[in-house]
Scaffold this motif. Sequence first.
Motif, PDB file in Angstrom:
ATOM      1  N   GLY A  35       0.807  -1.208   0.000  1.00  0.00           N
ATOM      2  CA  GLY A  35       0.000   0.000   0.000  1.00  0.00           C
ATOM      3  C   GLY A  35       0.839   1.257   0.000  1.00  0.00           C
ATOM      4  N   TRP A  36       0.167   2.360  -0.292  1.00  0.00           N
ATOM      5  CA  TRP A  36       0.760   3.688  -0.180  1.00  0.00           C
ATOM      6  C   TRP A  36      -0.097   4.513   0.771  1.00  0.00           C
ATOM      7  N   PHE A  37       0.582   5.238   1.625  1.00  0.00           N
ATOM      8  CA  PHE A  37      -0.042   6.184   2.535  1.00  0.00           C
ATOM      9  C   PHE A  37       0.664   7.516   2.393  1.00  0.00           C
ATOM     10  N   ARG A  38       0.039   8.565   2.919  1.00  0.00           N
ATOM     11  CA  ARG A  38       0.693   9.868   2.884  1.00  0.00           C
ATOM     12  C   ARG A  38       0.366  10.666   4.137  1.00  0.00           C
ATOM     13  N   GLN A  39       1.273  11.574   4.452  1.00  0.00           N
ATOM     14  CA  GLN A  39       1.070  12.434   5.609  1.00  0.00           C
ATOM     15  C   GLN A  39       1.448  13.858   5.244  1.00  0.00           C
ATOM     16  N   ALA A  40       0.455  14.718   5.290  1.00  0.00           N
ATOM     17  CA  ALA A  40       0.676  16.140   5.037  1.00  0.00           C
ATOM     18  C   ALA A  40       1.065  16.841   6.333  1.00  0.00           C
ATOM     19  N   PRO A  41       1.743  17.976   6.241  1.00  0.00           N
ATOM     20  CA  PRO A  41       2.144  18.691   7.458  1.00  0.00           C
ATOM     21  C   PRO A  41       0.949  18.999   8.350  1.00  0.00           C
ATOM     22  N   GLY A  42       1.074  18.661   9.620  1.00  0.00           N
ATOM     23  CA  GLY A  42       0.018  18.956  10.574  1.00  0.00           C
ATOM     24  C   GLY A  42      -1.187  18.032  10.505  1.00  0.00           C
ATOM     25  N   THR A  90       0.281  17.395  -1.730  1.00  0.00           N
ATOM     26  CA  THR A  90       1.571  17.604  -1.076  1.00  0.00           C
ATOM     27  C   THR A  90       1.627  16.839   0.240  1.00  0.00           C
ATOM     28  N   ALA A  91       2.631  15.982   0.369  1.00  0.00           N
ATOM     29  CA  ALA A  91       2.741  15.133   1.563  1.00  0.00           C
ATOM     30  C   ALA A  91       4.011  14.299   1.477  1.00  0.00           C
ATOM     31  N   LEU A  92       4.306  13.665   2.593  1.00  0.00           N
ATOM     32  CA  LEU A  92       5.343  12.627   2.621  1.00  0.00           C
ATOM     33  C   LEU A  92       4.640  11.304   2.319  1.00  0.00           C
ATOM     34  N   TYR A  93       5.079  10.634   1.269  1.00  0.00           N
ATOM     35  CA  TYR A  93       4.427   9.413   0.823  1.00  0.00           C
ATOM     36  C   TYR A  93       5.197   8.191   1.300  1.00  0.00           C
TER      37      TYR A  93
END
Length: 123
Positions: A35-42, A90-93
């Motif tokens: 899978g792929w997940f992402r985390q945007a700032p905050g 925009t995020a860390l993937y």
Amino acid sequence: QVQLVESGGGLVQAGASLRLSCAASGRTFNNNAMGWFRQAPGKEREFVASISWSSRVYYADSVKGRFTISRDNAKNTVYLQMNSLKPEDTALYYCAGQISRYISTRENDYNYWGQGTQVTVSS
């Protein structure tokens, strides 16, 4: 030691495309879901896409029709093709791998995680 290494992130303008790669080592994931997940700032980390051992796929509504997850078992690699990128992408993937064979949207179902690759989309 199992490792998942993401690559392919970068800074692009809105509307552009990127392809992320996730290369696995230390074990084969040919019979496992990825899978792929992402985390945007905050924000909390969120599900993006998942692919089963048989290449069935599932996407978050926010990326459906724009992102495509795929796998190359010969290379023990999973990809995320991202088209029509938006600033909100925009995020860390993160790439993640399961012991299970089946699609999941839940972080807790994933046993292995990469360090992430940054995607930044400017408007």
